[in-house]
Scaffold this motif. Sequence first.
Motif, PDB file in Angstrom:
ATOM      1  N   ARG A 145       0.830  -1.144   0.050  1.00  0.00           N
ATOM      2  CA  ARG A 145       0.161  -0.073  -0.031  1.00  0.00           C
ATOM      3  C   ARG A 145       0.862   1.183   0.031  1.00  0.00           C
ATOM      4  NH1 ARG A 145      -5.884  -0.804   3.101  1.00  0.00           N
ATOM      5  NH2 ARG A 145      -6.396  -2.578   1.975  1.00  0.00           N
ATOM      6  N   SER A 146       1.985   1.127  -0.002  1.00  0.00           N
ATOM      7  CA  SER A 146       2.766   2.218   0.175  1.00  0.00           C
ATOM      8  C   SER A 146       3.454   2.837  -1.231  1.00  0.00           C
ATOM      9  CB  SER A 146       4.397   2.077   0.947  1.00  0.00           C
ATOM     10  OG  SER A 146       5.093   1.103   0.209  1.00  0.00           O
ATOM     11  N   ILE A 147       3.285   1.966  -2.403  1.00  0.00           N
ATOM     12  CA  ILE A 147       3.435   2.137  -3.743  1.00  0.00           C
ATOM     13  C   ILE A 147       2.501   3.147  -4.161  1.00  0.00           C
ATOM     14  CG2 ILE A 147       3.828   1.146  -5.859  1.00  0.00           C
ATOM     15  CD1 ILE A 147       4.368  -1.422  -4.696  1.00  0.00           C
ATOM     16  N   THR A 148       3.396   4.196  -4.779  1.00  0.00           N
ATOM     17  CA  THR A 148       2.499   5.388  -5.460  1.00  0.00           C
ATOM     18  C   THR A 148       2.781   5.458  -6.902  1.00  0.00           C
ATOM     19  OG1 THR A 148       4.468   6.898  -4.970  1.00  0.00           O
ATOM     20  CG2 THR A 148       2.834   6.610  -3.275  1.00  0.00           C
ATOM     21  N   TYR A 149       1.929   6.409  -7.533  1.00  0.00           N
ATOM     22  CA  TYR A 149       2.239   6.646  -8.837  1.00  0.00           C
ATOM     23  C   TYR A 149       3.647   7.077  -9.281  1.00  0.00           C
ATOM     24  CZ  TYR A 149       1.516   8.877 -13.468  1.00  0.00           C
ATOM     25  OH  TYR A 149       1.672   9.082 -14.845  1.00  0.00           O
ATOM     26  N   GLY A 150       4.290   7.840  -8.174  1.00  0.00           N
ATOM     27  CA  GLY A 150       5.770   8.249  -8.672  1.00  0.00           C
ATOM     28  C   GLY A 150       6.563   6.950  -8.441  1.00  0.00           C
ATOM     29  N   ASP A 151       6.403   5.972  -7.585  1.00  0.00           N
ATOM     30  CA  ASP A 151       7.067   4.920  -7.848  1.00  0.00           C
ATOM     31  C   ASP A 151       6.907   4.156  -9.159  1.00  0.00           C
ATOM     32  OD1 ASP A 151       7.870   5.059  -5.094  1.00  0.00           O
ATOM     33  OD2 ASP A 151       6.000   4.031  -4.313  1.00  0.00           O
ATOM     34  N   LEU A 152       5.870   3.982  -9.572  1.00  0.00           N
ATOM     35  CA  LEU A 152       5.437   3.599 -10.987  1.00  0.00           C
ATOM     36  C   LEU A 152       6.362   4.145 -12.101  1.00  0.00           C
ATOM     37  CD1 LEU A 152       1.658   2.867 -10.869  1.00  0.00           C
ATOM     38  CD2 LEU A 152       3.528   1.354 -10.128  1.00  0.00           C
ATOM     39  N   VAL A 153       6.473   5.516 -11.770  1.00  0.00           N
ATOM     40  CA  VAL A 153       7.040   6.271 -13.074  1.00  0.00           C
ATOM     41  C   VAL A 153       8.584   6.111 -12.734  1.00  0.00           C
ATOM     42  CG1 VAL A 153       7.686   9.002 -13.687  1.00  0.00           C
ATOM     43  CG2 VAL A 153       5.524   8.024 -13.028  1.00  0.00           C
ATOM     44  N   ARG A 154       9.028   5.815 -11.568  1.00  0.00           N
ATOM     45  CA  ARG A 154      10.482   5.681 -11.378  1.00  0.00           C
ATOM     46  C   ARG A 154      10.857   4.197 -11.876  1.00  0.00           C
ATOM     47  NH1 ARG A 154       9.657   9.038  -7.132  1.00  0.00           N
ATOM     48  NH2 ARG A 154       8.497   7.769  -5.840  1.00  0.00           N
ATOM     49  N   PHE A 155       9.860   3.366 -11.557  1.00  0.00           N
ATOM     50  CA  PHE A 155      10.273   1.865 -11.996  1.00  0.00           C
ATOM     51  C   PHE A 155      10.364   2.026 -13.557  1.00  0.00           C
ATOM     52  CE2 PHE A 155       8.348  -1.820 -14.132  1.00  0.00           C
ATOM     53  CZ  PHE A 155       9.053  -2.915 -13.768  1.00  0.00           C
ATOM     54  N   ARG A 156       9.551   2.750 -14.378  1.00  0.00           N
ATOM     55  CA  ARG A 156       9.708   2.887 -15.917  1.00  0.00           C
ATOM     56  C   ARG A 156      11.129   3.601 -16.470  1.00  0.00           C
ATOM     57  NH1 ARG A 156       6.549   2.892 -20.267  1.00  0.00           N
ATOM     58  NH2 ARG A 156       7.300   4.302 -22.012  1.00  0.00           N
ATOM     59  N   GLU A 157      11.283   4.433 -15.547  1.00  0.00           N
ATOM     60  CA  GLU A 157      12.723   5.318 -15.625  1.00  0.00           C
ATOM     61  C   GLU A 157      13.667   4.281 -15.384  1.00  0.00           C
ATOM     62  OE1 GLU A 157      12.512   8.503 -13.355  1.00  0.00           O
ATOM     63  OE2 GLU A 157      11.475   9.611 -14.528  1.00  0.00           O
ATOM     64  N   HIS A 158      13.656   3.325 -14.314  1.00  0.00           N
ATOM     65  CA  HIS A 158      14.818   2.410 -14.027  1.00  0.00           C
ATOM     66  C   HIS A 158      15.157   1.358 -15.031  1.00  0.00           C
ATOM     67  CE1 HIS A 158      17.083  -0.574 -11.951  1.00  0.00           C
ATOM     68  NE2 HIS A 158      16.304  -1.366 -12.412  1.00  0.00           N
ATOM     69  N   ARG A 159      13.884   0.883 -15.804  1.00  0.00           N
ATOM     70  CA  ARG A 159      13.940  -0.278 -16.821  1.00  0.00           C
ATOM     71  C   ARG A 159      14.495   0.480 -18.145  1.00  0.00           C
ATOM     72  NH1 ARG A 159      14.926  -4.699 -15.261  1.00  0.00           N
ATOM     73  NH2 ARG A 159      14.231  -5.593 -17.325  1.00  0.00           N
TER      74      ARG A 159
END
Length: 207
Positions: free
Chosen positions: A63-77
């Motif tokens: 529940r701590s995962i936010t939209y910003g985390d999803l954006v950072r995951f995309r940038e990481h990949r």
Amino acid sequence: KSAREAAQVAARLRHELGLLGPESLDAERLRFDDLLESFRLAHPRLGPWYLDPLAWFAGRRLRSITYGDLVRFREHRASIPHHRTGLPRATATINREIEVLRQAVLFAVRQGWLPRNPFLAGPPLIQKSVEARRDRIPTPEEEARLLAACEHPKRRLLRGYILLARDTGLRRSAIRSMTWRCVDWNAALLRVPPGNRLKRRPRAIGL
């Protein structure tokens, strides 16, 4: 950290308890690893090349995962070069990984582990419009070899599928949904059965 924050958390928990039931309190303790394991069991056909990248969220409380985390995951990949070529990852590859992550998050929402989908908190992360188009047209020699391979008794039924796909450009699901009633001899048209609203099939193709 403060009485105000505590009141906000209590109000959220009461809301989720009424919305999702007692399981919502257990979901507070769930980690992304728990989701990934359940999602892996529910989708055994998904290979490790799709699921392994999601380990980036390992150890995180779900529940701590936010939209910003999803954006950072995309940038990481996007920052990791392809393991075979060493070149930057294609947009299509990153989109497939994001699609699997979105499926996993939707799975958590359906299970009642997440009260809301973090993917909906910002602009779409999957950008199909910027994927590089791949136009591949078989040469006449390649078509001849393909049809010749269908002369084998076990492959003769494929010949009709291949000719229909080549001449119409329709995908397998559209071809398999057809019956002889789709053939309008008087108008010299092949009526294409409509798919779901996301499938952009032509209504008819000239014979």
